[in-house]
Design a protein around this motif. Structure first.
Motif, PDB file in Angstrom:
ATOM      1  N   VAL A 124       0.818  -1.298  -0.029  1.00 55.01           N
ATOM      2  CA  VAL A 124      -0.068  -0.108  -0.017  1.00 55.01           C
ATOM      3  C   VAL A 124       0.738   1.284  -0.010  1.00 55.01           C
ATOM      4  CG1 VAL A 124      -1.801   1.356   1.281  1.00 55.01           C
ATOM      5  CG2 VAL A 124      -1.810  -1.175   1.270  1.00 55.01           C
ATOM      6  N   GLU A 125       0.596   2.049  -1.038  1.00 58.18           N
ATOM      7  CA  GLU A 125       1.441   3.500  -1.130  1.00 58.18           C
ATOM      8  C   GLU A 125       0.515   4.606  -0.877  1.00 58.18           C
ATOM      9  OE1 GLU A 125       5.005   4.185  -3.925  1.00 58.18           O
ATOM     10  OE2 GLU A 125       3.372   5.276  -4.843  1.00 58.18           O
ATOM     11  N   ARG A 126       0.979   5.265  -0.089  1.00 57.66           N
ATOM     12  CA  ARG A 126      -0.147   6.436   0.317  1.00 57.66           C
ATOM     13  C   ARG A 126       0.735   7.904   0.308  1.00 57.66           C
ATOM     14  NH1 ARG A 126      -3.103   4.094   5.351  1.00 57.66           N
ATOM     15  NH2 ARG A 126      -0.740   3.303   5.658  1.00 57.66           N
ATOM     16  N   LEU A 127      -0.042   8.702   0.108  1.00 58.89           N
ATOM     17  CA  LEU A 127       0.694  10.236   0.004  1.00 58.89           C
ATOM     18  C   LEU A 127      -0.261  10.929   1.031  1.00 58.89           C
ATOM     19  CD1 LEU A 127       2.916  12.175  -0.965  1.00 58.89           C
ATOM     20  CD2 LEU A 127       1.159  12.918  -2.898  1.00 58.89           C
ATOM     21  N   ARG A 128       0.556  11.681   2.104  1.00 62.88           N
ATOM     22  CA  ARG A 128      -0.182  12.529   2.821  1.00 62.88           C
ATOM     23  C   ARG A 128       0.104  13.897   2.660  1.00 62.88           C
ATOM     24  NH1 ARG A 128      -2.630   8.193   5.658  1.00 62.88           N
ATOM     25  NH2 ARG A 128      -0.877   6.498   6.457  1.00 62.88           N
ATOM     26  N   THR A 129      -1.144  14.587   2.807  1.00 59.91           N
ATOM     27  CA  THR A 129      -1.077  16.017   2.100  1.00 59.91           C
ATOM     28  C   THR A 129      -1.676  16.948   3.292  1.00 59.91           C
ATOM     29  OG1 THR A 129      -3.001  16.011   0.915  1.00 59.91           O
ATOM     30  CG2 THR A 129      -0.938  15.574   0.034  1.00 59.91           C
ATOM     31  N   ILE A 130      -1.350  18.157   3.336  1.00 61.32           N
ATOM     32  CA  ILE A 130      -1.888  19.318   4.041  1.00 61.32           C
ATOM     33  C   ILE A 130      -2.128  20.527   3.173  1.00 61.32           C
ATOM     34  CG2 ILE A 130      -1.771  20.922   6.090  1.00 61.32           C
ATOM     35  CD1 ILE A 130      -0.110  18.823   7.356  1.00 61.32           C
ATOM     36  N   ILE A 135       3.622  16.058   2.408  1.00 58.14           N
ATOM     37  CA  ILE A 135       4.466  15.857   3.534  1.00 58.14           C
ATOM     38  C   ILE A 135       4.834  14.674   3.737  1.00 58.14           C
ATOM     39  CG2 ILE A 135       3.396  17.945   4.557  1.00 58.14           C
ATOM     40  CD1 ILE A 135       1.915  16.023   6.585  1.00 58.14           C
ATOM     41  N   VAL A 136       4.346  13.454   3.639  1.00 57.79           N
ATOM     42  CA  VAL A 136       4.789  12.122   3.892  1.00 57.79           C
ATOM     43  C   VAL A 136       4.518  11.105   2.884  1.00 57.79           C
ATOM     44  CG1 VAL A 136       4.566  10.059   5.524  1.00 57.79           C
ATOM     45  CG2 VAL A 136       4.456  12.503   6.349  1.00 57.79           C
ATOM     46  N   LEU A 137       5.114  10.414   2.364  1.00 57.83           N
ATOM     47  CA  LEU A 137       4.950   9.066   1.522  1.00 57.83           C
ATOM     48  C   LEU A 137       4.988   7.758   2.283  1.00 57.83           C
ATOM     49  CD1 LEU A 137       4.286   8.370  -1.433  1.00 57.83           C
ATOM     50  CD2 LEU A 137       6.845   8.507  -1.876  1.00 57.83           C
ATOM     51  N   ASP A 138       4.168   7.186   2.539  1.00 60.36           N
ATOM     52  CA  ASP A 138       4.174   5.899   3.100  1.00 60.36           C
ATOM     53  C   ASP A 138       4.226   4.703   2.184  1.00 60.36           C
ATOM     54  OD1 ASP A 138       4.376   6.670   5.789  1.00 60.36           O
ATOM     55  OD2 ASP A 138       2.100   6.952   5.977  1.00 60.36           O
ATOM     56  N   GLU A 187      10.202  10.083  -5.207  1.00 60.97           N
ATOM     57  CA  GLU A 187       9.892  10.555  -4.010  1.00 60.97           C
ATOM     58  C   GLU A 187      10.121  12.114  -4.121  1.00 60.97           C
ATOM     59  OE1 GLU A 187      11.619   6.804  -1.049  1.00 60.97           O
ATOM     60  OE2 GLU A 187      12.961   8.602  -1.315  1.00 60.97           O
ATOM     61  N   THR A 188      11.071  12.652  -4.920  1.00 60.13           N
ATOM     62  CA  THR A 188      11.280  13.969  -5.067  1.00 60.13           C
ATOM     63  C   THR A 188      10.066  14.889  -5.807  1.00 60.13           C
ATOM     64  OG1 THR A 188      13.777  13.767  -5.142  1.00 60.13           O
ATOM     65  CG2 THR A 188      13.050  15.802  -6.289  1.00 60.13           C
ATOM     66  N   LYS A 189       9.541  13.983  -6.878  1.00 60.24           N
ATOM     67  CA  LYS A 189       8.346  14.356  -7.548  1.00 60.24           C
ATOM     68  C   LYS A 189       7.195  14.375  -6.521  1.00 60.24           C
ATOM     69  CE  LYS A 189       5.703  13.484 -11.652  1.00 60.24           C
ATOM     70  NZ  LYS A 189       5.603  12.642 -12.703  1.00 60.24           N
ATOM     71  N   LEU A 190       6.746  13.172  -5.940  1.00 56.02           N
ATOM     72  CA  LEU A 190       5.741  13.103  -5.356  1.00 56.02           C
ATOM     73  C   LEU A 190       5.760  14.105  -4.046  1.00 56.02           C
ATOM     74  CD1 LEU A 190       4.950   9.220  -5.325  1.00 56.02           C
ATOM     75  CD2 LEU A 190       3.943  11.027  -6.293  1.00 56.02           C
ATOM     76  N   LEU A 191       6.809  14.342  -3.345  1.00 56.38           N
ATOM     77  CA  LEU A 191       6.743  15.244  -2.264  1.00 56.38           C
ATOM     78  C   LEU A 191       7.286  16.735  -2.486  1.00 56.38           C
ATOM     79  CD1 LEU A 191       8.623  12.872   0.407  1.00 56.38           C
ATOM     80  CD2 LEU A 191       6.391  13.542   0.110  1.00 56.38           C
ATOM     81  N   ALA A 192       7.313  17.060  -3.690  1.00 55.32           N
ATOM     82  CA  ALA A 192       7.710  18.275  -4.220  1.00 55.32           C
ATOM     83  C   ALA A 192       8.910  18.861  -3.427  1.00 55.32           C
ATOM     84  CB  ALA A 192       6.552  19.275  -3.970  1.00 55.32           C
ATOM     85  N   LEU A 193      10.032  18.082  -3.595  1.00 57.80           N
ATOM     86  CA  LEU A 193      11.223  18.514  -2.977  1.00 57.80           C
ATOM     87  C   LEU A 193      12.033  19.228  -4.023  1.00 57.80           C
ATOM     88  CD1 LEU A 193      11.966  15.159  -1.174  1.00 57.80           C
ATOM     89  CD2 LEU A 193      10.804  16.892  -0.308  1.00 57.80           C
ATOM     90  N   SER A 194      12.943  20.320  -3.405  1.00 49.57           N
ATOM     91  CA  SER A 194      14.048  20.813  -4.241  1.00 49.57           C
ATOM     92  C   SER A 194      15.287  19.915  -4.479  1.00 49.57           C
ATOM     93  CB  SER A 194      14.641  22.161  -3.548  1.00 49.57           C
ATOM     94  OG  SER A 194      15.030  21.711  -2.235  1.00 49.57           O
ATOM     95  N   ALA A 195      15.953  19.894  -5.592  1.00 49.45           N
ATOM     96  CA  ALA A 195      16.951  19.160  -6.103  1.00 49.45           C
ATOM     97  C   ALA A 195      18.168  18.509  -4.789  1.00 49.45           C
ATOM     98  CB  ALA A 195      17.799  19.674  -7.117  1.00 49.45           C
ATOM     99  N   ASP A 196      18.009  19.502  -3.849  1.00 50.82           N
ATOM    100  CA  ASP A 196      19.234  19.252  -2.906  1.00 50.82           C
ATOM    101  C   ASP A 196      18.693  18.783  -1.459  1.00 50.82           C
ATOM    102  OD1 ASP A 196      18.193  21.820  -2.258  1.00 50.82           O
ATOM    103  OD2 ASP A 196      20.032  22.829  -1.897  1.00 50.82           O
TER     104      ASP A 196
END
Length: 238
Positions: A124-130, A135-138, A187-196
């Motif tokens: 089970v893969e779930r994305l948590r958002t606010i 904010i969290v990928l489980d 993970e970078t894409k799903l969590l909207a992270l910067s490159a570093d």
């Protein structure tokens, strides 16, 4: 009593989150809050204690309860708390999006678990958002020998509520490892992270009361959204 101070806690937490009590301001005194909510000071103290535990306020001697900056949520490392329970206790108003449910084998090397055979599981893969902010990928692997099937409806709500409330499983303890890692491309894409930007990864193996292993979990957290907290007691080593 729990319902009373719990309701007061959630009301005060909501007011802090929505800046009715802004960062750096002081909450009304215990006496004022008692009058406002029509309850005893003991009940108010319990509500304030929960706000303190969850990082909403800090008590200043002689001044009262000052509101803290909530850019990060306190994530308890010790204990076993479901995300739904954490969401409620911290008033995060988070949403869950189920990205995937399918049959897989547990990648045991990720969890430092030694076995001579493959472990069949429901993945089970779930994305948590606010407020649409991820904010969290489980990533959860639930062993089919214990839980043969999991629906999308259950995954979107709470796995633990289903395990304990519907299946009657007695969840007892877990072993956890916490690392800071560079995220994968996904993970970078799903969590909207910067490159570093790095992530905090909590990997756990969870057991039932009879010591049966039934769940492997990998939770990938945005490091700018959480503080990771634990309760520690002094133990002398002779």
């Amino acid at each position: 009593m729990r319902n009373k101070y719990g309701a007061i806690y959630h009301d005060l937490a909501d007011k802090i989150i929505h800046h009715i009590y802004p960062v750096g301001s002081y909450l009304p005194s215990e006496t004022q809050l008692s009058e406002l909510y029509g309850t005893s000071r003991e009940t108010i103290r319990k509500a304030l204690s929960e706000l303190l535990t969850n990082g909403f306020i800090q008590k200043i001697r002689g001044k009262g309860s000052v509101v803290l900056n909530l850019q990060r949520f306190n994530f308890p490392v010790s204990g076993i708390t479901s995300y739904k329970e954490l969401n409620k206790s911290l008033n995060m108003h988070s949403q869950t999006k189920v990205l995937c449910i399918e049959d897989r084998h547990v990648p045991v090397e990720k969890f430092d678990y030694q076995t001579t055979h493959e472990l069949a599981a429901t993945y089970v893969e779930r994305l948590r958002t606010i407020e649409n902010d991820p904010i969290v990928l489980d990533h959860d692997y639930i062993l089919k020998t214990v839980v043969p099937h999991i629906s999308e409806e259950v995954a979107a709500d709470s796995l633990y509520a289903y395990f304990e409330g519907k299946l009657g499983l007695n969840i007892s303890y877990a072993t956890k490892t916490i690392t800071v890692e560079h995220p994968t491309v996904e993970e970078t894409k799903l969590l909207a992270l910067s490159a570093d930007q790095d992530v905090v990864v909590i990997r756990s193996r969870t057991y039932l009361e009879d010591t049966t292993l039934f769940q492997f979990t990998e939770s990938v957290h945005r490091s700018d959204k959480f503080n990771f907290v634990d309760f520690a007691q002094r133990q002398k080593i002779n």
